[in-house]
Scaffold this active site. Structure first.
Site, PDB file in Angstrom:
ATOM      1  N   ALA A  80      -3.413  42.595  54.295  1.00 20.80           N
ATOM      2  CA  ALA A  80      -4.458  42.349  55.293  1.00 20.80           C
ATOM      3  C   ALA A  80      -5.638  41.677  54.578  1.00 20.80           C
ATOM      4  O   ALA A  80      -5.722  41.726  53.350  1.00 20.80           O
ATOM      5  CB  ALA A  80      -4.894  43.681  55.898  1.00 20.80           C
ATOM      6  N   GLN A  82      -8.629  42.612  54.182  1.00 18.26           N
ATOM      7  CA  GLN A  82      -9.371  43.586  53.370  1.00 18.26           C
ATOM      8  C   GLN A  82      -8.431  44.464  52.537  1.00 18.26           C
ATOM      9  O   GLN A  82      -8.716  45.640  52.283  1.00 18.26           O
ATOM     10  CB  GLN A  82     -10.259  44.456  54.259  1.00 18.26           C
ATOM     11  CG  GLN A  82     -11.487  43.737  54.781  1.00 18.26           C
ATOM     12  CD  GLN A  82     -12.404  43.258  53.642  1.00 18.26           C
ATOM     13  OE1 GLN A  82     -12.481  43.875  52.586  1.00 18.26           O
ATOM     14  NE2 GLN A  82     -13.074  42.140  53.855  1.00 18.26           N
ATOM     15  N   SER A  83      -7.330  43.887  52.088  1.00 24.95           N
ATOM     16  CA  SER A  83      -6.360  44.650  51.305  1.00 24.95           C
ATOM     17  C   SER A  83      -6.929  45.059  49.947  1.00 24.95           C
ATOM     18  O   SER A  83      -7.324  44.204  49.142  1.00 24.95           O
ATOM     19  CB  SER A  83      -5.107  43.794  51.101  1.00 24.95           C
ATOM     20  OG  SER A  83      -4.273  44.360  50.121  1.00 24.95           O
ATOM     21  N   ASN A  84      -6.944  46.375  49.684  1.00 29.55           N
ATOM     22  CA  ASN A  84      -7.320  46.859  48.356  1.00 29.55           C
ATOM     23  C   ASN A  84      -6.250  46.500  47.333  1.00 29.55           C
ATOM     24  O   ASN A  84      -6.544  46.253  46.165  1.00 29.55           O
ATOM     25  CB  ASN A  84      -7.510  48.383  48.383  1.00 29.55           C
ATOM     26  CG  ASN A  84      -8.635  48.812  49.312  1.00 29.55           C
ATOM     27  OD1 ASN A  84      -9.766  48.389  49.144  1.00 29.55           O
ATOM     28  ND2 ASN A  84      -8.318  49.630  50.310  1.00 29.55           N
ATOM     29  N   ALA A  86      -4.372  43.782  47.379  1.00 33.11           N
ATOM     30  CA  ALA A  86      -4.533  42.364  47.007  1.00 33.11           C
ATOM     31  C   ALA A  86      -5.658  42.230  45.977  1.00 33.11           C
ATOM     32  O   ALA A  86      -5.520  41.537  44.959  1.00 33.11           O
ATOM     33  CB  ALA A  86      -4.828  41.527  48.254  1.00 33.11           C
TER      34      ALA A  86
END
Ligand SMILES: *Cc1c(COP(=O)(O)O)cnc(C)c1O
Length: 336
Positions: A80, A82-84, A86
């Site tokens: 997503a 706001q992927s942590n 990523a």
């Protein structure tokens, strides 16, 4: 850079985090929830050290270890906006000297703050995959990997959320670490996203002691976790044996719920602990509901696994607005 253990058949592991993470008591929060002061502790996996910290670091040690062993020059992963995961893949790439391409859901400009700020600082390149589902994002990631290969790079695809049987090994280790810190552990409560964190903990602690709180990131959480546990252990893990709360998703993965907002303010005001609206806030709301339901009881040791996510708080405008509203005061309480 890669440590290979001797003697056994352990795959290579890239050292990325600081271990063990601290374990701290939460007496004021415990009492507020109706538990004894000594019943509730927090495992600080938000303090894993790399790139702002969080649970994905433990999984990346294994998936990046494999990538390095295969001679990878670039890490590719999905998530997503706001992927942590990523963000921490971007940090891991920087630490290991690898390029990083993040294939994210949505379109450019949909969000620039929070985790994306850090993605930019870490030097990751972002490919926006549009609003299609997970299959479409995975197809875009495979296409990106193919293009990189054509250009002479060696891409390694890191799975969604870092959750493969290999990545979940990081949480098998965390479970062992936890048992040395809390030998009489009765329950550990953890957010369930892509499933690898819960699966690894179940791998070392067994299904009875792990309570997962579903966050709405996958459609069949019990099946996802049971498949990962089976992949880890080589023996079938029945989905019905898992303890999973499904009651905290609300209107969907990205949406702030009232129980989560209550959990965020309660943890902040009793312990000075910051939770995030997507994962750890849901886990704490699920813990609260489990105490109310008598599933978590006084007199037994419960650990809340803090899996990180602070940057995501700053990329979530509805939560920022609610927190800002808490600053508003009527009149002047300090008038003297
Ligand atoms: C990804 C994530 C989780 C969920 O972990 P999974 O292994 O994907 O289930 C929990 N908390 C935070 C802060 C996360 O970023």
């Amino acid at each position: 850079m890669v440590t290979t253990s001797t003697g056994d058949a352990q795959p290579p592991r890239a050292p990325l985090g600081s271990w063990p993470t601290p374990l701290e008591p939460m007496p004021r929060l415990a009492r507020a929830l109706g538990l004894g002061a000594d019943d509730l502790w927090v495992k600080r996996d938000d303090l894993t050290g790399l790139g702002g910290g969080g649970n994905k670091v433990r999984k990346l040690e294994w998936t990046c270890g494999a990538a390095l062993a295969e001679g990878a020059t670039v890490l590719v992963t999905t998530g997503a906006p706001q992927s942590n995961h990523a963000r921490l893949t971007a940090a891991a790439g920087a630490r290991l000297g690898l390029d990083v391409v993040l294939v994210l859901a949505g379109d450019s400009g949909s969000s620039e703050s929070g985790n994306l700020t850090l993605d930019g600082l870490f030097g990751a390149r972002v490919v926006w995959a549009g609003e299609g589902g997970k299959d479409e994002i995975a197809a875009t990631a495979r296409h990106v990997a193919g293009t990189l290969r054509d250009r002479g790079a060696v891409p390694a695809l890191i799975p969604f959320g870092g959750s493969s049987a290999l990545g979940a090994r990081g949480y098998v280790e965390c479970g062992k670490e936890l048992l040395t810190q809390v030998p009489d552990l009765a329950s550990v409560v953890v957010a369930l996203g892509s499933g690898g964190t819960m699966a690894g903990l179940v791998g070392s602690l067994g299904p009875e002691r792990v309570l997962g709180v579903h966050c709405g990131a996958v459609t069949e959480p019990a099946r996802v976790v049971s498949d990962l546990v089976s992949g880890l252990s080589g023996t079938h893990c029945p989905p019905e044996s898992l303890r999973i709360r499904l009651d905290q998703v609300g209107a969907g993965y990205p949406v702030l719920t009232e129980p989560v907002m209550t959990a965020l303010t309660l943890a902040a005001r009793t312990e000075g602990i910051v939770l995030d609206p997507i994962y750890t806030g849901r886990a704490m709301a699920g813990l609260t509901a489990a105490v109310r339901a008598g599933e978590i009881t006084p007199g037994r040791r419960t650990v809340f696994l803090h899996s990180g996510g602070l940057p995501g708080l700053f990329g979530h405008p509805p939560t920022l607005a609610r927190a800002a509203a808490e600053l508003a005061v009527d009149g002047d309480p300090l008038s003297i």
